[in-house]
Design an enzyme around this catalytic site. Structure first.
Site, PDB file in Angstrom:
ATOM      1  N   ASP A 284      35.630  21.604  39.149  1.00 53.98           N
ATOM      2  CA  ASP A 284      35.707  20.610  39.935  1.00 53.98           C
ATOM      3  C   ASP A 284      34.761  19.377  39.885  1.00 53.98           C
ATOM      4  O   ASP A 284      34.439  19.110  38.471  1.00 53.98           O
ATOM      5  CB  ASP A 284      35.270  21.181  41.663  1.00 53.98           C
ATOM      6  CG  ASP A 284      33.485  21.775  41.526  1.00 53.98           C
ATOM      7  OD1 ASP A 284      32.976  21.382  40.480  1.00 53.98           O
ATOM      8  OD2 ASP A 284      33.297  22.064  42.746  1.00 53.98           O
ATOM      9  N   HIS A 285      34.500  18.511  40.904  1.00 61.39           N
ATOM     10  CA  HIS A 285      33.621  17.358  40.623  1.00 61.39           C
ATOM     11  C   HIS A 285      32.248  17.620  40.182  1.00 61.39           C
ATOM     12  O   HIS A 285      31.696  16.722  39.695  1.00 61.39           O
ATOM     13  CB  HIS A 285      33.521  16.645  41.983  1.00 61.39           C
ATOM     14  CG  HIS A 285      33.043  17.633  43.078  1.00 61.39           C
ATOM     15  ND1 HIS A 285      33.436  18.291  43.750  1.00 61.39           N
ATOM     16  CD2 HIS A 285      31.713  17.592  43.603  1.00 61.39           C
ATOM     17  CE1 HIS A 285      32.799  19.043  44.793  1.00 61.39           C
ATOM     18  NE2 HIS A 285      31.627  18.527  44.574  1.00 61.39           N
TER      19      HIS A 285
ATOM     20  N   CYS B  57      32.479  24.843  37.579  1.00 64.82           N
ATOM     21  CA  CYS B  57      31.899  24.280  39.230  1.00 64.82           C
ATOM     22  C   CYS B  57      30.544  24.215  39.261  1.00 64.82           C
ATOM     23  O   CYS B  57      29.873  24.369  38.037  1.00 64.82           O
ATOM     24  CB  CYS B  57      32.592  25.091  40.348  1.00 64.82           C
ATOM     25  SG  CYS B  57      32.137  26.621  40.787  1.00 64.82           S
ATOM     26  N   GLY B  58      29.970  23.994  40.021  1.00 69.22           N
ATOM     27  CA  GLY B  58      28.441  23.742  40.148  1.00 69.22           C
ATOM     28  C   GLY B  58      27.719  25.196  39.807  1.00 69.22           C
ATOM     29  O   GLY B  58      27.003  25.307  38.906  1.00 69.22           O
ATOM     30  N   THR B  59      28.316  26.136  40.560  1.00 68.47           N
ATOM     31  CA  THR B  59      27.414  27.639  39.904  1.00 68.47           C
ATOM     32  C   THR B  59      28.631  28.423  39.118  1.00 68.47           C
ATOM     33  O   THR B  59      27.963  29.354  38.517  1.00 68.47           O
ATOM     34  CB  THR B  59      27.436  28.489  41.518  1.00 68.47           C
ATOM     35  OG1 THR B  59      28.797  28.565  41.851  1.00 68.47           O
ATOM     36  CG2 THR B  59      26.521  27.851  42.043  1.00 68.47           C
ATOM     37  N   GLY B  60      29.718  27.887  39.127  1.00 66.51           N
ATOM     38  CA  GLY B  60      30.645  28.823  38.333  1.00 66.51           C
ATOM     39  C   GLY B  60      31.475  29.978  38.949  1.00 66.51           C
ATOM     40  O   GLY B  60      32.271  30.366  38.627  1.00 66.51           O
TER      41      GLY B  60
ATOM     42  N   GLY C  47      32.486  29.905  42.491  1.00 62.43           N
ATOM     43  CA  GLY C  47      33.630  29.860  43.398  1.00 62.43           C
ATOM     44  C   GLY C  47      34.922  29.672  42.707  1.00 62.43           C
ATOM     45  O   GLY C  47      35.994  30.290  42.748  1.00 62.43           O
TER      46      GLY C  47
ATOM     47  N   HIS D 112      34.741  43.723  25.595  1.00 62.92           N
ATOM     48  CA  HIS D 112      34.958  45.065  26.397  1.00 62.92           C
ATOM     49  C   HIS D 112      35.885  44.919  27.404  1.00 62.92           C
ATOM     50  O   HIS D 112      36.507  45.816  27.899  1.00 62.92           O
ATOM     51  CB  HIS D 112      33.706  45.459  27.204  1.00 62.92           C
ATOM     52  CG  HIS D 112      32.688  46.022  25.943  1.00 62.92           C
ATOM     53  ND1 HIS D 112      31.759  47.009  26.137  1.00 62.92           N
ATOM     54  CD2 HIS D 112      33.090  46.327  24.418  1.00 62.92           C
ATOM     55  CE1 HIS D 112      31.294  47.628  25.130  1.00 62.92           C
ATOM     56  NE2 HIS D 112      31.882  47.137  24.196  1.00 62.92           N
TER      57      HIS D 112
ATOM     58  N   HIS E 270      38.502  50.740  25.735  1.00 63.21           N
ATOM     59  CA  HIS E 270      38.407  49.516  26.953  1.00 63.21           C
ATOM     60  C   HIS E 270      39.647  49.380  27.421  1.00 63.21           C
ATOM     61  O   HIS E 270      39.629  48.673  28.567  1.00 63.21           O
ATOM     62  CB  HIS E 270      37.562  48.477  26.129  1.00 63.21           C
ATOM     63  CG  HIS E 270      36.221  48.884  25.529  1.00 63.21           C
ATOM     64  ND1 HIS E 270      35.188  49.179  26.324  1.00 63.21           N
ATOM     65  CD2 HIS E 270      35.807  48.775  24.246  1.00 63.21           C
ATOM     66  CE1 HIS E 270      34.228  49.300  25.691  1.00 63.21           C
ATOM     67  NE2 HIS E 270      34.659  49.191  24.433  1.00 63.21           N
TER      68      HIS E 270
HETATM   69  C1  RB5 Z   1      30.486  22.022  45.061  1.00 60.03           C
HETATM   70  O1  RB5 Z   1      29.584  21.169  45.771  1.00 60.03           O
HETATM   71  C2  RB5 Z   1      30.002  23.424  45.001  1.00 60.03           C
HETATM   72  O2  RB5 Z   1      30.049  24.053  46.058  1.00 60.03           O
HETATM   73  C3  RB5 Z   1      31.009  23.979  43.873  1.00 60.03           C
HETATM   74  O3  RB5 Z   1      30.872  23.317  42.734  1.00 60.03           O
HETATM   75  C4  RB5 Z   1      30.627  25.452  43.557  1.00 60.03           C
HETATM   76  O4  RB5 Z   1      29.320  25.546  43.013  1.00 60.03           O
HETATM   77  C5  RB5 Z   1      31.059  26.309  44.157  1.00 60.03           C
HETATM   78  O5  RB5 Z   1      31.064  27.630  44.091  1.00 60.03           O
END
Ligand code: RB5
Length: 148
Positions: A12-13, A69-72, A74, A102, A137
């Site tokens: 994502d962005h 993404c930001g956290t990976g 979502g 595994h 596995h």
């Molecule tokens: C975007 O702001 C953020 O929510 C997305 O990149 C991600 O971290 C979601 O899991």
């Protein structure tokens, strides 16, 4: 490892710059990069990009996928809704190798707001250079996919 060296990338962005660094890094290592964007920085929706990359892997167009993404988190959740996809979020190289060895993971997710570029590239290398061990596995991996 399969002869299919195609790796689909998407994000994502929040992760465009890191995705482009990953693309350059793995292309230099000989992987065939299929970068499906986005390329512009407008806010977008990670589920769309997770599914788009996962579809490429599930259909066999690409052997593996790397999504960010930001956290990976979502984008990983979205990818894992596609049948046949096994995607893990990794912030360390040990886990990145183990999800291949595994869990036969076919996709890796990384949080661009969690790890820096140097660590992210090492995580990518660990994932791409590991191989599924099969054996005991294999039956466990088979149990992951919903039946019927
Ligand atoms: C975007 O702001 C953020 O929510 C997305 O990149 C991600 O971290 C979601 O899991």
């Amino acid at each position: 490892m399969t002869d299919n060296k195609r790796v689909v990338l998407s994000s994502d962005h929040a992760a465009i710059a890191l995705r482009q660094a990953v693309a350059d890094h793995i292309a230099a290592a000989g992987w065939d990069v299929v970068d499906i964007g986005p390329t512009t920085p407008e806010s977008t929706h990670y589920p769309l990009h997770g599914k788009a990359a996962a579809d490429r892997v599930a259909l066999g167009d690409c052997a593996l996928g790397i999504i960010l993404c930001g956290t990976g988190q979502g984008i990983m959740m979205a990818a894992n809704k596609v049948p046949g996809i096994r995607c893990g979020v990794c912030s360390d190289t040990f886990s990145a190798a183990m999800i291949r060895q595994h869990n036969d993971a076919n996709m890796l997710s990384i949080g661009a707001r969690v790890v820096g570029e140097g660590l992210a590239l090492a995580i990518v290398d660990a994932f791409l250079n590991a191989e599924f061990e099969g054996g005991r596995h294999a039956a466990r991996v088979d149990m992951i996919e919903p039946k019927g």
